[in-house]
Design an enzyme around this catalytic site. Structure first.
Site, short mmCIF file in Angstrom:
data_model
loop_
_atom_site.label_atom_id
_atom_site.label_comp_id
_atom_site.label_asym_id
_atom_site.label_seq_id
_atom_site.Cartn_x
_atom_site.Cartn_y
_atom_site.Cartn_z
N ARG A 1 2.96 -9.07 -0.10
CA ARG A 1 3.14 -7.94 -1.01
C ARG A 1 3.97 -6.81 -0.43
O ARG A 1 4.38 -5.90 -1.14
CB ARG A 1 1.77 -7.43 -1.52
CG ARG A 1 0.84 -6.99 -0.43
CD ARG A 1 -0.59 -6.86 -0.93
NE ARG A 1 -0.89 -5.52 -1.43
CZ ARG A 1 -2.12 -5.05 -1.61
NH1 ARG A 1 -3.16 -5.82 -1.36
NH2 ARG A 1 -2.31 -3.85 -2.06
N ARG B 1 -15.48 1.38 -1.56
CA ARG B 1 -15.20 0.12 -0.86
C ARG B 1 -15.32 0.30 0.64
O ARG B 1 -14.86 1.31 1.19
CB ARG B 1 -13.78 -0.35 -1.20
CG ARG B 1 -13.44 -1.67 -0.55
CD ARG B 1 -12.13 -2.20 -1.03
NE ARG B 1 -11.01 -1.47 -0.46
CZ ARG B 1 -9.76 -1.73 -0.77
NH1 ARG B 1 -9.47 -2.66 -1.65
NH2 ARG B 1 -8.77 -1.05 -0.21
N ASN C 1 -3.98 -7.28 -6.58
CA ASN C 1 -2.84 -7.14 -5.66
C ASN C 1 -2.87 -8.24 -4.61
O ASN C 1 -1.88 -8.91 -4.34
CB ASN C 1 -2.87 -5.77 -4.96
CG ASN C 1 -2.95 -4.63 -5.94
OD1 ASN C 1 -2.56 -4.79 -7.08
ND2 ASN C 1 -3.48 -3.50 -5.51
N ASP C 2 -4.05 -8.40 -4.02
CA ASP C 2 -4.17 -9.45 -3.01
C ASP C 2 -4.32 -10.82 -3.64
O ASP C 2 -3.82 -11.81 -3.10
CB ASP C 2 -5.36 -9.16 -2.09
CG ASP C 2 -4.98 -8.14 -1.02
OD1 ASP C 2 -3.89 -8.27 -0.46
OD2 ASP C 2 -5.77 -7.21 -0.79
N HIS D 1 0.82 -1.21 0.00
CA HIS D 1 0.00 0.00 0.00
C HIS D 1 0.85 1.26 0.00
O HIS D 1 0.45 2.30 -0.51
CB HIS D 1 -1.00 -0.03 1.15
CG HIS D 1 -2.11 -0.98 0.88
ND1 HIS D 1 -2.14 -2.25 1.39
CD2 HIS D 1 -3.19 -0.87 0.06
CE1 HIS D 1 -3.21 -2.87 0.92
NE2 HIS D 1 -3.87 -2.07 0.12
N ARG E 1 -10.79 3.78 -1.78
CA ARG E 1 -10.30 3.04 -0.61
C ARG E 1 -10.61 3.87 0.64
O ARG E 1 -9.82 4.76 1.01
CB ARG E 1 -8.80 2.82 -0.70
CG ARG E 1 -8.35 1.85 -1.80
CD ARG E 1 -6.83 1.72 -1.79
NE ARG E 1 -6.36 0.57 -2.50
CZ ARG E 1 -5.88 0.60 -3.75
NH1 ARG E 1 -5.82 1.73 -4.41
NH2 ARG E 1 -5.44 -0.51 -4.32
N CYS F 1 -9.52 -3.93 -10.33
CA CYS F 1 -9.15 -2.65 -9.71
C CYS F 1 -7.79 -2.73 -9.03
O CYS F 1 -7.36 -1.80 -8.37
CB CYS F 1 -10.23 -2.17 -8.74
SG CYS F 1 -10.45 -3.27 -7.35
C1 PEP Z 1 -6.24 -5.33 -4.53
O1 PEP Z 1 -5.99 -6.11 -3.61
O2 PEP Z 1 -5.92 -5.56 -5.72
C2 PEP Z 1 -6.94 -4.06 -4.26
C3 PEP Z 1 -7.37 -3.29 -5.24
O3 PEP Z 1 -7.10 -3.69 -2.98
P1 PEP Z 1 -5.91 -3.14 -2.06
O4 PEP Z 1 -4.71 -2.89 -2.94
O5 PEP Z 1 -6.39 -1.91 -1.40
O6 PEP Z 1 -5.69 -4.28 -1.10
MG MG Z 2 -6.98 -5.85 -1.71
#
Ligand code: PEP
Ligand code: MG
Length: 591
Positions: free
Chosen positions: A476, A343, A465-466, A200, A307, A513
């Site tokens: 990550r 979200r 991402n997750d 993040h 977010r 996203c």
């Molecule tokens: C993700 O996990 O791809 C996402 C968009 O949420 P965040 O990066 O805030 O965990």
């Molecule tokens: Mg995420």
């Protein structure tokens, strides 16, 4: 001055040339700026007030301790109170503010460094380690100070800090909570020793819209404050003390980069349509309501991910319903009827409300995060749901739930949403009765079961991402495994394909996203796989749009199928590179 370079992982492209601005090694990163003489008195008052607040907080904690609480806790708070009362912390920084005309955070940080150095000379190990108490107390004070910024405007701070060059922020590590605060400052680039591409902190660095590099390992130790550095965000390289010829070369590259960015502006109001006439929706990701300005400038046609957790950071109390309502309503109104996907709270793991309240657990990314946290704190969740519903009366808001893993989490969420609706109806407060509810697919279990989720939701949004983190078992935020983090891993692509298929089958829209959506090298593959909605940081909209304008979808669909049939990552990467090249030439991938 020796010239040298350091290599890391570029997370935001562009070239910056500027003066290194090292930020404190303390947990809280502190910016240094000058205070004009007529505001010194106010700055001293700000400092005294912060000391008083921390004192009152510690006394309140002490008073609320249960009788059977371990004696060490009370002793520990007593030590902190004693330190706070000591002149070296409560008075010496005032002299520093007055003599050096600097901000209060910087003054107490300087004093802390001095005290810590004295502690380090002590032979007795136990006493030597008391320096940690000093650091913790100072961090509390700094935290309070940051919540009460001085009267200087950002412009004054920046111009006071850098007369000649733009500043480049050099840090060992920055928490997302601290990074969000740098949104107010105009740094030319942002580099850190640790962090992964989709941590993040890296996402926030990217949202600052300046060249950024993470995972530089020892930049903070090797670079000195004030040194001239070049940051090449695309190559992930930092050049320290460049000689004249290198400097000239990079100035040229910088101009070229800026020219390319200007050229991209020409397609800002062009619709994102493929050569064969298929429209792709390009949405923006935002972290704070002020980001809507960047959204408007980017040509994005909606917000695909707001977010909300950043509204909850760097503060002691949760934002109440009214504050949240105003934030969500502001964004909805600014978007004038365009889609705004908000979200629900995704706190936990690397996004903590307040670093002081971090609950240590062995695997934070696998812990009480996002919807799990909200369902365990129904009152907090209810406040947010009510605020979201109320704001839905003022624009085109959709609610998105993060980290869904089981259907029961979704059903509990729906139940709480229904209860929030009932309470609003009773109070005659207007809201959109049919507000769409979407779920994030970011845990492999949810992707595998995507059809069941699509059946009970209005839309799906893939959080790559997750999804990558949990599929490949790669933290990550950990730079040690950053090189293993790969969006093109065949298993990741298969999970994305399964989710798209579930959406298609049930007629529910599916978007991406995560950071994959903003990577122009992946655009053709993603739309070839069937995605029609991508949400990314505003600064990526135009480069992604450019790829779409050069895409022949019928051709890409067949090519994407070939990529999906591969099981070996080493074969996927060259094929995707070829797909990008071929489609520009109107050629199919050879099988
Ligand atoms: C993700 O996990 O791809 C996402 C968009 O949420 P965040 O990066 O805030 O965990
Ligand atoms: Mg995420």
């Amino acid at each position: 001055m020796t010239s040298f370079s350091i290599h890391g992982v570029g997370v935001s492209s562009g070239i910056a040339i500027g003066q290194a601005h090292l930020i404190s090694n303390a947990l809280l990163e502190v910016v240094h700026y000058q205070i004009p003489p007529h505001l010194i008195k106010d700055e001293v008052k700000r400092f005294i007030d912060a000391i008083d607040t921390v004192k009152a907080d510690l006394e309140a904690i002490n008073g609320s301790l249960r009788k059977n609480a371990p004696a060490e806790i009370s002793a520990f708070i007593g030590t902190h109170l004693m330190m706070l009362a000591d002149k070296s912390l409560s008075e010496a920084p005032i002299k520093i503010i007055e003599n050096e005309r600097c901000n209060a955070e910087w003054a107490i940080k300087l004093q802390m460094d001095d005290i810590v150095e004295q502690f380090e000379q002590i032979e007795d190990e136990y006493l030597r380690e008391r320096k940690q108490d000093v650091i913790q107390v100072v961090e509390r004070v700094i935290k309070v100070l940051l919540g009460h910024p001085s009267q200087l405007s950002t412009e004054q701070k920046i111009s006071a800090a850098s007369q000649e060059h733009k500043l480049i922020l050099v840090a060992h590590d920055i928490s997302p909570a601290d990074a969000i605060q740098f949104k107010q400052h105009e740094f030319a680039a942002f580099i850190t020793d640790v962090g992964g591409v989709t941590s993040h902190t890296a996402i926030l660095a990217r949202s600052l819209n300046i060249p950024s590099i993470v995972a530089l390992q020892r930049a903070h130790a090797l670079i000195r404050d004030g040194e001239l550095i070049i940051v090449d965000g695309k190559q992930g390289v930092v050049i320290v003390n460049p000689d004249a010829s290198i400097l000239t070369e990079y100035k040229l590259r910088q101009e070229q980069w800026e020219l390319e960015q200007q050229k991209l502006q020409r397609i800002k109001s062009t619709k994102a349509v493929t050569l064969d006439g298929v429209n792709i929706e390009l949405f923006a990701n935002i972290e704070v309501p002020e980001d809507v300005v960047a959204v408007a400038a980017s040509g994005a046609t909606g917000i695909g991910l707001y977010r909300t957790e950043f509204l909850f950071m760097n503060r002691r109390e949760m934002p109440d319903e009214e504050e949240q309502f105003i934030a969500y309503k502001t964004v909805a109104e600014a978007m004038k009827g365009a889609t705004v996907i908000i979200r629900t709270l995704d706190l936990g793991a690397d996004k903590q409300m307040n670093p002081e309240t971090i609950v240590t657990c062995a695997n934070p990314a696998l812990g009480l995060r996002a919807i799990r946290y909200c369902l365990s704190e129904p009152q907090i969740f209810n406040t947010q749901l009510r605020a979201l519903l109320r704001a839905s009366h003022f624009g085109n808001i959709k609610i998105l739930v993060p980290m869904l893993c089981t259907l029961s989490e979704l059903r509990q969420t729906k139940l709480l949403l229904e209860r929030a609706k009932i309470s609003l109806r009773k109070q005659n407060i207007p809201f959109n009765e049919n507000i769409p509810l979407g779920g994030m697919i970011e845990i492999p279990a949810a992707a595998i079961n995507a059809e069941a989720f699509a059946n009970e939701l209005d839309f799906l949004s893939i959080g790559t991402n997750d999804l990558i983190q949990y599929t490949l078992a790669i933290d990550r935020t950990d730079d040690a495994v950053a090189h293993l983090y790969n969006p093109l891993h065949p298993s990741v692509l298969k999970l994305i394909a399964m989710t798209i298929k579930a959406g298609e089958k049930l007629g529910k829209s599916v978007s991406v996203c995560g950071e994959m959506a903003g990577d122009a090298r992946l655009t053709k593959l993603l739309i070839g796989m069937g995605l029609r909605q991508l949400s990314m940081h505003p600064s990526h909209i135009l480069s992604v749009k450019q790829q779409i304008l050069h895409s022949q979808l019928t051709m890409l669909k067949a090519d994407a199928r070939k990529v999906l049939n591969l099981t070996d990552l080493e074969k996927v990467e060259p094929l995707v590179a070829k797909l990008n090249r071929n489609s520009d030439l109107g050629l199919h991938l050879s099988s």
